[in-house]
Design an enzyme around this catalytic site. Structure first.
Site, PDB file in Angstrom:
ATOM      1  N   ASP A  28      27.517  29.507  79.697  1.00 56.31           N
ATOM      2  CA  ASP A  28      28.377  28.604  78.918  1.00 56.31           C
ATOM      3  C   ASP A  28      28.227  27.102  79.157  1.00 56.31           C
ATOM      4  OD1 ASP A  28      30.131  27.608  80.897  1.00 56.31           O
ATOM      5  OD2 ASP A  28      31.842  28.771  80.265  1.00 56.31           O
ATOM      6  N   CYS A  79      47.376  43.231  63.890  1.00 53.30           N
ATOM      7  CA  CYS A  79      48.029  42.546  65.018  1.00 53.30           C
ATOM      8  C   CYS A  79      47.807  41.038  64.941  1.00 53.30           C
ATOM      9  CB  CYS A  79      47.485  43.081  66.334  1.00 53.30           C
ATOM     10  SG  CYS A  79      48.168  42.268  67.802  1.00 53.30           S
ATOM     11  N   CYS A  90      48.440  37.139  69.259  1.00 47.36           N
ATOM     12  CA  CYS A  90      47.840  35.924  69.835  1.00 47.36           C
ATOM     13  C   CYS A  90      48.161  34.717  68.968  1.00 47.36           C
ATOM     14  CB  CYS A  90      46.332  36.095  69.996  1.00 47.36           C
ATOM     15  SG  CYS A  90      45.427  36.454  68.469  1.00 47.36           S
TER      16      CYS A  90
END
Length: 317
Positions: A132, A190, A193
């Protein structure tokens, strides 16, 4: 030839497991044209905030052969960091990934070991490991390698472990057996988040306004003061944020890691807000010299501490 390809693939996956990676997948090296278009759109909307480096090296991000000449395979590896411990209730919140030694050091060493093993067992191989800090679209490669899907919070999700893991990438000119890409979205209807994000940084499923993300605000943003629009919205986070992961149902499957380097620094678990505020820069440098917290530096941590104590405007009326 095909037998050798499969043998080499199995050999690498076994060594990856020995090094502590809980999952390893392989994709054939290719240009990520669709991901390139999405990245361009994301940058055009300014969702990268002050992270100007995201605009750089665009070709490197989408073409593995630009990073490793002759690239044939992209190996993606997952390393668990979910802790068994919990922070004390009085401690300012710190994202779980940052509780131990900086993962860049830990994973870079493991990737170097893996590449050395490949060269010893298979022969001269050109390859580079990434974690990353280089222009690699690691989540896209993880999906192409069959390791999971991108959740509505933008994180890679795995049915067996959730999302509390690091993603590492090894690009090599060695031909390996690709795994089937992951094609199913298991988030369904869902939206936990999205609903839970304190700053509404998840603007739509899998579209994140990074400039509003608490992780960005507390780590990447180097301004002396936090933008006023986030006053009272930091939810107690001093470094990073785990809200969208903590509420994700898939993380009920998360299991405690076994990596010694990720054992929590005691101060992260135990120091109160006042103890953090009283910490000198010298002490900070000594205690957290190998910690991800060094990215924010002492002055950034002090700024964040002031921010999380600031009440929202309507609370003072």
């Amino acid at each position: 030839m095909q037998t050798n390809i499969q043998q080499h693939t199995n050999l690498i996956k076994r060594e990856a497991a020995r090094l502590g990676f809980f999952s390893c997948g392989v994709a054939a090296a290719k240009k990520l044209d669709e991901d390139a278009r999405r990245l361009e759109q994301w940058l055009h909307k300014g969702y990268h905030g002050s992270m100007a480096y995201m605009e750089n090296h665009f070709e490197l991000r989408i073409d593995p052969a630009a990073l490793v000449p002759g690239a044939k395979s992209v190996v993606t590896l997952l390393l668990n960091y979910f802790p068994e411990e919990k922070q004390n209730a009085e401690a300012p919140k710190i994202a779980k990934y940052a509780w131990g030694t900086d993962y860049h050091f830990v994973i870079r060493n493991k990737l170097n070991e893996l590449l050395a093993f490949i060269r010893t067992e298979i022969g001269e191989v050109n390859g580079r490991g990434f974690v990353d800090s280089a222009p690699v679209l690691e989540r896209s490669w993880a999906v192409n390698s069959g390791l999971g899907w991108i959740g509505k919070n933008g994180n890679l999700l795995n049915r067996h472990t959730g999302s509390f893991f690091f993603i590492a990438t090894l690009i090599t000119d060695l031909v390996l057996q690709p795994d089937p890409p992951f094609v199913t979205d298991h988030c369904g209807t869902c939206t936990r988040c999205m609903d839970a994000c304190p700053t509404q940084a998840i603007v739509s499923p899998r579209e994140i306004d990074g400039s509003k993300c608490i992780s960005y605000l507390t780590i990447e943003l180097k301004d002396h003061m936090m933008p006023e629009e986030f006053t009272g919205k930091m939810d107690g986070w001093m470094f990073g944020c785990d809200v969208c992961q903590d509420v994700c149902p898939w993380n009920r499957f998360a299991k405690a890691h076994t990596e010694p380097h990720f054992q929590p620094i005691p101060e992260i678990l135990n120091l109160s807000l006042s103890e953090w505020e009283a910490m000198s820069e010298e002490t900070f440098r000594r205690v957290f010299k190998s910690s991800p917290l060094m990215r924010s530096k002492h002055r950034g941590i002090m700024r964040n501490l002031k921010t999380i104590q600031t009440l929202p405007p309507d609370a003072t009326q």
